[in-house]
Structure formats: C-alpha cells, structure tokens
Design an enzyme around this catalytic site. Structure first.
Site, mmCIF file in Angstrom:
data_model
loop_
_atom_site.group_PDB
_atom_site.id
_atom_site.type_symbol
_atom_site.label_atom_id
_atom_site.label_comp_id
_atom_site.label_asym_id
_atom_site.label_seq_id
_atom_site.Cartn_x
_atom_site.Cartn_y
_atom_site.Cartn_z
ATOM 1 N N ASN A 214 69.541 59.618 53.540
ATOM 2 C CA ASN A 214 68.169 59.402 54.005
ATOM 3 C C ASN A 214 67.938 60.159 55.311
ATOM 4 O OD1 ASN A 214 68.813 57.591 56.303
ATOM 5 N ND2 ASN A 214 69.530 56.228 54.665
ATOM 6 N N ARG A 215 66.745 60.045 55.859
ATOM 7 C CA ARG A 215 66.351 60.903 56.989
ATOM 8 C C ARG A 215 66.719 60.336 58.355
ATOM 9 N NH1 ARG A 215 62.967 64.666 54.743
ATOM 10 N NH2 ARG A 215 61.811 63.960 52.908
#
Ligand code: C5P
Length: 410
Positions: A214-215
């Site tokens: 994920n970011r």
C-alpha cells in the site's frame, strides 16, 4: 512543533573540516524553533566564519573570549551567561582537543567556559582523523564525558578528509538533531515508560519478486516514535519497508509482512505501557506464496487472498487494558462512524482518524488532519499540521492516558 521549539541550544563548533556541516545543523535547529547560541572555537574560525552563523541565527556569535569583550563590553559575562541559560549544549563537530578540554574541566576558551558553567545535557558529535579518534587519550576522555551523562553521536566509518577511509566521519546531521531532541526530552512525561510504535505498510509476497502493498510512507509512525522518545520514553519502532532514516535513540525492528509485524509487536508489547498502531497493515495476503517467479501468460491471473491477523485486536485480546492502545483509521468518508466502530472492535483507548481523500492528509504527505476519538466519548479535532506536530499532540494525549493509570513500570 517538536521539543526543539523555544529551547535554548548552545551549538559549539570546533576546528574540523566537518565544521561546514555545522551551518546546516544550525539552520535545521533554527527552523525547528530553537534559539541557537553559536560558539566557534579559535580553530573553527579558520574553517567557517561568524557571519555564516550570525546570518542563520540572527544572534550574536561567540568565539574569542577576550576579543569579543574588548569590542563589546556588554559581553563581559557572556562566558557564564550563555551556559547558564542553555537547555542543551551540542558540540558539533567535536575535535579531540575540545573533548579533552571538556573531559578535564579546562576553561581556557569560550566553549570550555560555557560547558563548565552549564548543567544542561551535553551532546558531542566527534569528527577527526582515525588515529586521533582511536588514541587511548581520546577514548578515555570520551568515556569520562559519557560517565557524566553526555550523549555521543558518531563518529561513523567512511571517507575522511585526508583521503583514507576510517572511523572519524561526523555522524549524519539527522542523528545529531535526534540526539539533541532526546537529550532535551530526558525526564519528560513518558520517562521510565516503554512505548511500542508501528509504522509503514506491509509487503505481502506473491512470488520472490512481487508483493501486494500500500501507499504508506511510514512518516506518521516515525514521527510518533520520535515524539515518544522526546517525551522521555524507551521506544521500540516496528516498521514495514520504508525509505526513511532510522531515528536516533529508538530500537528499530524492521519487518516485511503483517504476520511478521504481528509477532514483533506482540513480543514488544510485553511489559509496554503504550502501543501506537500507526502502521497500514495489509488486511489480506496472497493465500499461496509462489517460490518461483510467476510467468506471464496471455490469460487473466486470479490470486486468492487470505485475511491477515488484526494486530491491534490481537494485542487487546492478549494484554487487555494492561497497556494504553492507540489505533488509526484512514478513511475515505464516514470518518466518525468508522472511528467509533474501530475504537470498540479493536479495544483501543484512542483512535486517530483522518480522511485520506482530503488533499494533504494521509499517505505519503508531510501533513495530516487528524481527529482523536477517545473511549470516553471525547472528540478532539486537530487542524491540518505537519506530521511531527500531529505526532507531538497524539503522544501528549496518549501520555496523559498512561499517566492517569499511575506507576512507571521501568
Ligand atoms: O481496520 P483498519 O485497517 O482500518 O484499522 C486501522 C487500525 O488497525 C490501525 O491502527 C492499524 O494499524 C490497525 N490494524 C491492525 N491489524 C490489521 C489491520 C489494521 O492492527 N491487520
């Protein structure tokens, strides 16, 4: 702001080629809101000029004990005043001579006088030739300072000015700043407390070269770990893969997957007073991790995902309320409802929620807008702030919850 805001920092600069780096350190401290009094030794003035530091601090720069007074009689007691009012004394770069002066309590220049007068914590960042560094005289002098409670940052191994590689390079400046913050925070509200912080996202392997991720940048979690350290706590930072420097004075446990993070966090929570779960833990992982790189074919590829453990809920199930637990909720709408649900579902004392669809708030940014939802029904909305400032406020709130429970465990 961090703990540096409004603090009086005396920055002593000695005569080493690394003296030019002290200008950057000075600028960083000023930008963090510190009042910086710079003292240049006689040798330092051969490498850098008072004007450099005067321009950065907009304050008088001290150096020549006698010449300064002759030029400006109001400085006649500067050799005691500066040290008496200091919150922390940072010597960067610290040369063998100045380390010897400080260890032996000599008072033959402005920096040595200031150090002798001051009762503020001392941070030294040595930089010198490897032979000078390794000499038993230097080692004994450093040991004397450490025995008196000084903090040593570096030196590190690397290329030295004389062209050879060896021990003697000035430590990275972010470590010097970290050590300065930690020294200022000694004896703070979380002194004697053990704090566990998780940070970053997790990588869930598909095959040896690919993962589901994920970011999350880890910035919020790292800022929280530093804020807890600055409040005097012993901090363990369990972090997923991030491209951030290891923060000074914090035990870092690097992990990759959610299951590794769960093991590390549960282990670290044993005897801890506070857990701050800032990590963006992957909720799912590929059910099967291929031990060979998946080959490209023209067809669609289906990957079955299996649920990961909920770490915060598992900590609550295992340790109950023996520690204070702070969770995060990154939402894209319905923030209050989701935060309240997570507060109860995960057994948290506090949920810090933010709307990641808002520009400037959430993953990868340097700022965040957080609302803190307490188990007691309290709601505290913070404005959009730089992450270090958000972290300071969350740690202050969590620290109050820890303090309300009494007795430090360490
Ligand atoms: O359910 P959600 O992922 O939004 O919950 C966020 C909070 O729960 C965060 O504090 C996060 O670190 C924690 N969490 C966890 N284990 C997971 C997923 C989230 O501890 N598997």
């Amino acid at each position: 702001m961090t703990i540096l805001a409004g603090k009086r920092v005396v920055l002593g600069v000695c005569g080493s080629i690394a003296a030019f780096k002290a200008a950057q350190l000075c600028s960083t401290l000023v930008q963090a809101g510190a009042e910086v009094d710079v003292i240049l030794t006689r040798a330092a003035r051969e490498f850098v000029t008072p004007l450099t530091f005067q321009s950065l601090t907009r304050r008088a720069v001290y150096g020549d004990l006698y010449g300064d007074v002759a030029a400006n009689p109001s400085l006649s007691s500067a050799h005691v005043d500066v040290g008496m009012h200091a919150d922390v004394l940072v010597v960067c770069p610290a040369t063998a001579t100045t380390i010897a002066r400080l260890a032996h309590g000599l008072a033959d220049d402005m920096l040595a006088c200031t150090a002798l007068v001051s009762r503020a914590p001392l941070v030294i960042a040595p930089a010198m030739n490897v032979g000078m560094w390794e000499h038993l005289a230097t080692q004994a002098n450093v040991a004397t300072l450490l025995a008196r409670g000084a903090t040593q940052v570096g030196p590190t191994f690397g290329r030295l000015a004389e062209g050879i590689s060896g021990m003697g390079r000035l430590a990275p400046l972010e470590d010097v700043v970290g050590a300065t913050r930690a020294a200022l925070g000694r004896g703070g509200p979380l002194a004697g407390r053990r704090v566990v912080v998780t940070a970053g996202g997790t990588h869930e392997p598909i095959d040896p070269v690919r993962f589901v991720g994920n970011r999350s940048s880890g910035k919020m979690g790292h800022a929280l770990a530093e804020a807890a350290r600055d409040a005097g706590a012993m901090v363990v930072l369990v972090t997923g893969p991030v491209s951030l420097a290891r923060p000074w004075g914090i035990e870092v446990v690097p992990v990759e997957t959610a299951r590794q993070m769960a093991d590390a966090t549960l282990g670290a929570c044993e005897g801890a007073d506070l857990l701050v779960m800032a990590a963006a833990v992957a909720d799912y992982r590929p059910a099967v991790e291929s031990d060979r790189k998946l080959k490209r074919s023209g067809d669609a590829l289906a990957i079955t995902l299996a649920p990961n453990p909920d770490i915060l809920a598992t900590v609550s199930a295992r340790f109950g309320d023996r520690l204070v637990k702070v969770g995060f909720a990154a939402e894209t709408g319905e923030v209050a409802a989701e935060a309240t649900r997570k507060l109860h579902a995960k057994g948290a004392h506090l949920i810090c929620a933010n709307d990641v669809s808002e520009v400037g708030s959430g993953f990868g940014t340097d700022t965040n807008r957080v609302t803190m939802f307490g188990r007691d029904g309290s709601v505290e909305a913070l404005p959009m702030l730089p992450k270090p400032e958000v972290a300071t406020l969350i740690i202050a709130r969590a620290g109050a919850l820890v303090a309300a429970r009494g007795g430090a465990t360490a």
